[in-house]
Motif scaffolding. Structure first.
Motif, PDB file in Angstrom:
ATOM      1  N   ARG A  86       0.863  -1.186   0.000  1.00  0.00           N
ATOM      2  CA  ARG A  86       0.000   0.000   0.000  1.00  0.00           C
ATOM      3  C   ARG A  86       0.895   1.230   0.000  1.00  0.00           C
ATOM      4  O   ARG A  86       1.820   1.348   0.809  1.00  0.00           O
ATOM      5  CB  ARG A  86      -0.909  -0.023   1.212  1.00  0.00           C
ATOM      6  N   HIS A  87       0.629   2.117  -0.915  1.00  0.00           N
ATOM      7  CA  HIS A  87       1.418   3.332  -1.138  1.00  0.00           C
ATOM      8  C   HIS A  87       0.497   4.515  -0.871  1.00  0.00           C
ATOM      9  O   HIS A  87      -0.547   4.653  -1.515  1.00  0.00           O
ATOM     10  CB  HIS A  87       1.903   3.324  -2.588  1.00  0.00           C
ATOM     11  N   ILE A  88       0.868   5.344   0.106  1.00  0.00           N
ATOM     12  CA  ILE A  88       0.033   6.483   0.485  1.00  0.00           C
ATOM     13  C   ILE A  88       0.907   7.734   0.491  1.00  0.00           C
ATOM     14  O   ILE A  88       1.975   7.742   1.102  1.00  0.00           O
ATOM     15  CB  ILE A  88      -0.599   6.272   1.880  1.00  0.00           C
ATOM     16  N   VAL A  89       0.437   8.768  -0.194  1.00  0.00           N
ATOM     17  CA  VAL A  89       1.191  10.017  -0.281  1.00  0.00           C
ATOM     18  C   VAL A  89       0.247  11.166   0.046  1.00  0.00           C
ATOM     19  O   VAL A  89      -0.880  11.213  -0.448  1.00  0.00           O
ATOM     20  CB  VAL A  89       1.809  10.221  -1.683  1.00  0.00           C
ATOM     21  N   PHE A  90       0.719  12.079   0.891  1.00  0.00           N
ATOM     22  CA  PHE A  90      -0.046  13.258   1.289  1.00  0.00           C
ATOM     23  C   PHE A  90       0.625  14.499   0.712  1.00  0.00           C
ATOM     24  O   PHE A  90       1.853  14.616   0.741  1.00  0.00           O
ATOM     25  CB  PHE A  90      -0.082  13.385   2.814  1.00  0.00           C
ATOM     26  N   PHE A  91      -0.184  15.427   0.215  1.00  0.00           N
ATOM     27  CA  PHE A  91       0.319  16.665  -0.367  1.00  0.00           C
ATOM     28  C   PHE A  91      -0.390  17.867   0.238  1.00  0.00           C
ATOM     29  O   PHE A  91      -1.573  17.791   0.564  1.00  0.00           O
ATOM     30  CB  PHE A  91       0.027  16.714  -1.881  1.00  0.00           C
ATOM     31  N   THR A  92       0.337  18.964   0.330  1.00  0.00           N
ATOM     32  CA  THR A  92      -0.276  20.252   0.625  1.00  0.00           C
ATOM     33  C   THR A  92       0.022  21.169  -0.552  1.00  0.00           C
ATOM     34  O   THR A  92       1.045  21.032  -1.225  1.00  0.00           O
ATOM     35  CB  THR A  92       0.255  20.892   1.919  1.00  0.00           C
ATOM     36  N   ALA A  93      -0.892  22.105  -0.790  1.00  0.00           N
ATOM     37  CA  ALA A  93      -0.721  23.052  -1.895  1.00  0.00           C
ATOM     38  C   ALA A  93      -1.439  24.348  -1.552  1.00  0.00           C
ATOM     39  O   ALA A  93      -2.479  24.329  -0.891  1.00  0.00           O
ATOM     40  CB  ALA A  93      -1.293  22.480  -3.189  1.00  0.00           C
ATOM     41  N   ARG A  94      -0.879  25.433  -2.016  1.00  0.00           N
ATOM     42  CA  ARG A  94      -1.552  26.723  -1.840  1.00  0.00           C
ATOM     43  C   ARG A  94      -2.847  26.727  -2.653  1.00  0.00           C
ATOM     44  O   ARG A  94      -2.953  26.065  -3.681  1.00  0.00           O
ATOM     45  CB  ARG A  94      -0.640  27.871  -2.254  1.00  0.00           C
ATOM     46  N   ARG A 117     -11.924  17.129   8.234  1.00  0.00           N
ATOM     47  CA  ARG A 117     -12.853  17.007   9.359  1.00  0.00           C
ATOM     48  C   ARG A 117     -12.204  16.409  10.593  1.00  0.00           C
ATOM     49  O   ARG A 117     -12.886  16.081  11.553  1.00  0.00           O
ATOM     50  CB  ARG A 117     -14.051  16.163   8.937  1.00  0.00           C
ATOM     51  N   ASP A 118     -10.881  16.251  10.564  1.00  0.00           N
ATOM     52  CA  ASP A 118     -10.191  15.660  11.709  1.00  0.00           C
ATOM     53  C   ASP A 118     -10.077  16.700  12.825  1.00  0.00           C
ATOM     54  O   ASP A 118      -9.823  17.876  12.567  1.00  0.00           O
ATOM     55  CB  ASP A 118      -8.788  15.191  11.297  1.00  0.00           C
ATOM     56  N   GLN A 119     -10.244  16.264  14.043  1.00  0.00           N
ATOM     57  CA  GLN A 119     -10.230  17.199  15.163  1.00  0.00           C
ATOM     58  C   GLN A 119      -8.832  17.685  15.548  1.00  0.00           C
ATOM     59  O   GLN A 119      -8.700  18.681  16.248  1.00  0.00           O
ATOM     60  CB  GLN A 119     -10.922  16.586  16.374  1.00  0.00           C
ATOM     61  N   TRP A 120      -7.770  17.011  15.084  1.00  0.00           N
ATOM     62  CA  TRP A 120      -6.417  17.394  15.505  1.00  0.00           C
ATOM     63  C   TRP A 120      -5.544  17.965  14.398  1.00  0.00           C
ATOM     64  O   TRP A 120      -4.492  18.517  14.664  1.00  0.00           O
ATOM     65  CB  TRP A 120      -5.696  16.214  16.153  1.00  0.00           C
ATOM     66  N   GLY A 121      -5.909  17.798  13.155  1.00  0.00           N
ATOM     67  CA  GLY A 121      -5.061  18.341  12.099  1.00  0.00           C
ATOM     68  C   GLY A 121      -5.682  18.150  10.727  1.00  0.00           C
ATOM     69  O   GLY A 121      -6.186  17.082  10.421  1.00  0.00           O
ATOM     70  N   ASN A 122      -5.645  19.205   9.938  1.00  0.00           N
ATOM     71  CA  ASN A 122      -6.240  19.168   8.610  1.00  0.00           C
ATOM     72  C   ASN A 122      -5.341  19.813   7.567  1.00  0.00           C
ATOM     73  O   ASN A 122      -5.807  20.385   6.598  1.00  0.00           O
ATOM     74  CB  ASN A 122      -7.594  19.885   8.635  1.00  0.00           C
ATOM     75  N   GLU A 123      -4.037  19.704   7.763  1.00  0.00           N
ATOM     76  CA  GLU A 123      -3.102  20.379   6.879  1.00  0.00           C
ATOM     77  C   GLU A 123      -3.037  19.766   5.488  1.00  0.00           C
ATOM     78  O   GLU A 123      -2.778  20.446   4.508  1.00  0.00           O
ATOM     79  CB  GLU A 123      -1.692  20.384   7.490  1.00  0.00           C
ATOM     80  N   VAL A 124      -3.248  18.459   5.383  1.00  0.00           N
ATOM     81  CA  VAL A 124      -3.135  17.763   4.108  1.00  0.00           C
ATOM     82  C   VAL A 124      -4.266  18.188   3.177  1.00  0.00           C
ATOM     83  O   VAL A 124      -5.414  18.319   3.594  1.00  0.00           O
ATOM     84  CB  VAL A 124      -3.178  16.234   4.334  1.00  0.00           C
ATOM     85  N   ASP A 125      -3.924  18.398   1.901  1.00  0.00           N
ATOM     86  CA  ASP A 125      -4.928  18.767   0.903  1.00  0.00           C
ATOM     87  C   ASP A 125      -5.322  17.598   0.003  1.00  0.00           C
ATOM     88  O   ASP A 125      -6.491  17.400  -0.274  1.00  0.00           O
ATOM     89  CB  ASP A 125      -4.411  19.917   0.030  1.00  0.00           C
ATOM     90  N   PHE A 126      -4.327  16.821  -0.472  1.00  0.00           N
ATOM     91  CA  PHE A 126      -4.577  15.721  -1.392  1.00  0.00           C
ATOM     92  C   PHE A 126      -3.929  14.436  -0.891  1.00  0.00           C
ATOM     93  O   PHE A 126      -2.881  14.474  -0.255  1.00  0.00           O
ATOM     94  CB  PHE A 126      -4.018  16.026  -2.787  1.00  0.00           C
ATOM     95  N   ILE A 127      -4.554  13.321  -1.240  1.00  0.00           N
ATOM     96  CA  ILE A 127      -4.041  12.012  -0.873  1.00  0.00           C
ATOM     97  C   ILE A 127      -3.991  11.149  -2.125  1.00  0.00           C
ATOM     98  O   ILE A 127      -4.960  11.110  -2.890  1.00  0.00           O
ATOM     99  CB  ILE A 127      -4.954  11.304   0.165  1.00  0.00           C
ATOM    100  N   VAL A 128      -2.858  10.490  -2.328  1.00  0.00           N
ATOM    101  CA  VAL A 128      -2.740   9.460  -3.358  1.00  0.00           C
ATOM    102  C   VAL A 128      -2.707   8.134  -2.614  1.00  0.00           C
ATOM    103  O   VAL A 128      -1.890   7.943  -1.710  1.00  0.00           O
ATOM    104  CB  VAL A 128      -1.454   9.633  -4.201  1.00  0.00           C
TER     105      VAL A 128
END
Length: 108
Positions: free
Chosen positions: A3-11, A42-53
């Protein structure tokens, strides 16, 4: 299965271009499953991630072939200058914990 999971943030101004760049990955046939999702935030502790692969691969060789594919390279060239952060993780789901483990006395 790998399983390959990648998180991205973007302006905000780059989000559509990042989404389009990541969508190229869905055309690569080495994955048994590949999804590009947007964080619902909708996470109560952190929502910084924008996209998930999220990808599933039968073997590590399939994941390596996916990452060598020309569309993967094009996606990387498109997204890398537009994203802010990227975090990736791969794991073998056959080795994953799928039930509660014993509780040790020091954790009880």
């Amino acid at each position: 299965m790998i399983r390959h999971i990648v998180f991205f943030t973007a302006r905000e101004e780059n989000r559509e271009a990042v989404r389009a760049g990541l969508s190229r990955l869905t055309g690569i046939s080495h994955a048994t499953k590949l999804e590009i999702g947007e964080n619902l935030k909708r996470d109560q502790w952190g929502n910084e991630v924008d996209f998930i692969v999220y990808g599933e691969f039968e073997t590590e060789a399939d994941l390596a072939a996916f990452q060598q594919h020309p569309d993967y390279q094009l996606s990387t060239e498109t997204v890398k200058p537009l994203r802010e952060m990227r975090f990736a993780a791969d794991f073998d789901s056959d080795q994953a914990v799928t039930r509660p483990l014993g509780v040790t006395p020091e954790l009880a």
